[in-house]
Design an enzyme around this catalytic site. Sequence first.
Site, PDB file in Angstrom:
ATOM      1  N   GLU A  55       0.850  -1.197   0.000  1.00  0.00           N
ATOM      2  CA  GLU A  55       0.000   0.000   0.000  1.00  0.00           C
ATOM      3  C   GLU A  55       0.881   1.240   0.000  1.00  0.00           C
ATOM      4  OE1 GLU A  55      -3.110  -0.033   2.953  1.00  0.00           O
ATOM      5  OE2 GLU A  55      -3.387   2.138   2.844  1.00  0.00           O
ATOM      6  N   GLU A  84     -10.873  -2.934   5.724  1.00  0.00           N
ATOM      7  CA  GLU A  84     -10.139  -2.890   7.001  1.00  0.00           C
ATOM      8  C   GLU A  84     -10.998  -2.076   7.982  1.00  0.00           C
ATOM      9  OE1 GLU A  84      -6.399  -0.866   6.247  1.00  0.00           O
ATOM     10  OE2 GLU A  84      -7.415   0.930   5.565  1.00  0.00           O
TER      11      GLU A  84
HETATM   12  C1  MUC Z   1      -3.878   4.483   6.177  1.00  0.00           C
HETATM   13  O1  MUC Z   1      -2.989   5.127   5.679  1.00  0.00           O
HETATM   14  O2  MUC Z   1      -4.315   3.523   5.565  1.00  0.00           O
HETATM   15  C2  MUC Z   1      -5.700   2.889   8.301  1.00  0.00           C
HETATM   16  C3  MUC Z   1      -5.387   1.912   9.171  1.00  0.00           C
HETATM   17  C4  MUC Z   1      -4.204   2.267   9.780  1.00  0.00           C
HETATM   18  O3  MUC Z   1      -3.545   1.648  10.602  1.00  0.00           O
HETATM   19  O4  MUC Z   1      -3.805   3.460   9.283  1.00  0.00           O
HETATM   20  C5  MUC Z   1      -4.816   3.965   8.486  1.00  0.00           C
HETATM   21  C6  MUC Z   1      -4.466   4.955   7.489  1.00  0.00           C
HETATM   22 MG    MG Z   2      -2.897   3.791   3.844  1.00  0.00          MG
END
Ligand code: MUC
Ligand code: MG
Length: 373
Positions: free
Chosen positions: A224, A327
């Site tokens: 990611e 998530e």
């Molecule tokens: C992100 O950048 O994805 C979502 C879950 C996490 O731990 O951080 C976020 C933000």
């Molecule tokens: Mg992220």
Amino acid sequence: MSDLTIRSVESRIIDVPLIRPHGFATTTSTEQHILLVSVQLENGVMGYGEGVVPGGPWWGGESVETMKAIVDGYLAPVMVGRKVSELAGIMADLERVVARARYSKAAVDVAMHDAWARALNIPVRDLLGGTVRDKVDVTWALGVLPLNVAVAEIEERIEEFGNRSFKLKMGAGDPAEDTRRVAELTREVGDRVSIRIDINARWDRRTALQYLPKLAEAGVELFEQPTPADDLETLREITRRTNVSVMADESVWTPAEALAVVKAQAADVIALKTTKHGGLLESKKIAAIAEAGGLACHGATSLEGPIGTAASLQFAAATKAISYGTELFGPQLLKDTYIVQDFEYKDGQVTIPEGPGLGVDIDLDKVNFYTRQ
Ligand code: MUC
Ligand code: MG
């Protein structure tokens, strides 16, 4: 006919402790700060929405304090006196008064969806086209943690909630050390669960091309946003060079940015956050662009509380393009809740609430308890 006119818009900041500190690339949270926005209609119906960012303004420039000023001072005056059934028109008018500020706009968009759906006695998902699914997979995010602590937490989540995928935050420390830590963890548990990493745009091109292949080799299943938001060239190169799926998060705030990622073939998945995009209407546009471009969407989070999570769940219920799981674990990271119901997290999934509006009801005593004085 009940009166759908917006009578008032109010907001308050609530601070809810987390079950454990959550480490991001640049900061660590021990509480989640949420701007709870309520919209009351002339018929008495109330709707709620959350303005929430992950761990403060480092992510997108907004914070609960700035959102309160924007909602109370600039968005609310445009909304009051309008019919909530003009939602699309109201959202368009908000653009004329306030640029960007998408987290603030998401809070009011969701509160209006909730109020409108409740007035019609239907779930929000019905305003978004109706149901395609009633459960979604939930990835658990670990934050930045030492290896042994992370493994223990993974085992605990598998045992208690059946989670099958885990996201580790990277980018906080030395890349070589960070890579060793995550590669070791992936080797330890990666045959049983899917390990994903989020670098929050902290690595430059050279660092990403040096270390991502090692993480791919260790069995990491998703990268990611390893590199800076604007650098679609590098993101595309990573997508091309590795067999691991690449997810764009910081690169996609707007429909135009989603289109740019599609055109550049820079990613396989878009992290769709109903908060980051400015609400459910804007999120629909992102989902449509991703779907048309052959990309999957992940129901991602800004660590919303129960109201914001319910909004993203309603969205996932009605949006086929959310085909890469979610998530949406925010409520499980909070030590306490401020809705009446419990979400059903089980077998690595969460059931999408039924019932009118967002499908969850506010617990006002709890909200009062957590309201910042
Ligand atoms: C992100 O950048 O994805 C979502 C879950 C996490 O731990 O951080 C976020 C933000
Ligand atoms: Mg992220």
